[in-house]
Design an enzyme around this catalytic site. Sequence first.
Site, PDB file in Angstrom:
ATOM      1  N   GLU A  53       0.824  -1.212   0.000  1.00  0.00           N
ATOM      2  CA  GLU A  53       0.000   0.000   0.000  1.00  0.00           C
ATOM      3  C   GLU A  53       0.858   1.262   0.000  1.00  0.00           C
ATOM      4  OE1 GLU A  53      -2.998  -0.195  -0.659  1.00  0.00           O
ATOM      5  OE2 GLU A  53      -3.554  -2.244  -0.118  1.00  0.00           O
ATOM      6  N   CYS A 103      -8.098  -1.487   7.944  1.00  0.00           N
ATOM      7  CA  CYS A 103      -6.674  -1.539   7.540  1.00  0.00           C
ATOM      8  C   CYS A 103      -6.163  -0.148   7.181  1.00  0.00           C
ATOM      9  CB  CYS A 103      -6.485  -2.482   6.347  1.00  0.00           C
ATOM     10  SG  CYS A 103      -6.751  -4.209   6.785  1.00  0.00           S
ATOM     11  N   HIS A 109      -1.301  -5.652   2.119  1.00  0.00           N
ATOM     12  CA  HIS A 109      -2.478  -6.527   2.049  1.00  0.00           C
ATOM     13  C   HIS A 109      -2.078  -7.870   1.426  1.00  0.00           C
ATOM     14  CE1 HIS A 109      -5.680  -3.299   2.625  1.00  0.00           C
ATOM     15  NE2 HIS A 109      -6.109  -4.319   3.355  1.00  0.00           N
TER      16      HIS A 109
END
Length: 200
Positions: free
Chosen positions: A80, A142, A166
């Site tokens: 991410e 998250c 992730h």
Amino acid sequence: MKKLLLTGFEPFLNYPINPTEEIVQALDGAVIGDYMVCSKLLPVEFRLSGDRIIEYIQDILPDAVISLGLAAGRSQITLERIGINCADGEKDNTGYKPLGERIVADGADGMFTSLPLNQMLEGLIEAGYPASISNSAGTYVCNQVMYRVLHHLQETKQSKQAGFIHVPANHSLALHMGKIPSWSQQDLQEAVQVLINHLN
Ligand code: PCA
């Protein structure tokens, strides 16, 4: 030896398994590259998870922070790039459902990871694991954890490597859910070890 805070999440929504829980349990105490892993499990709760991980950072004083979460339906490990200042989505494990509110009232709209994403991505591909950089961690718990950690480190002027990864479902979860891509738990764990090996 440097310390890594590695976090995973408990199961949530209709997923009875969260592969990140098993990964962090398996790696707790391991020495990988220059880092000793200190693992913690986070609750899937908007109101608690951010405060919890900040407490762990204050107690453990890690040199780096990697948080892991399940992205059921994704086929690759996704690194991410950005956490956004927005909480939205399905009910969390307490039944609380945010409606697009800001995570930190006066915080920036977005915060970029300080993990070496390109380096990590290259390491994963070289090791044979499908991976890519993701430009959205969503708006669920998250993203909230990612945003809160990066905001906290900026506020407290700590230039630690920190960010969010992730992972896809493991086979057991895919067998239960049906028709979602999955990896073996072993591959998920090894991919996380590769990530840790590519920290600075
Ligand atoms: N994944 C969710 C929350 C917990 C988890 O493992 C998410 O992507 O927000």
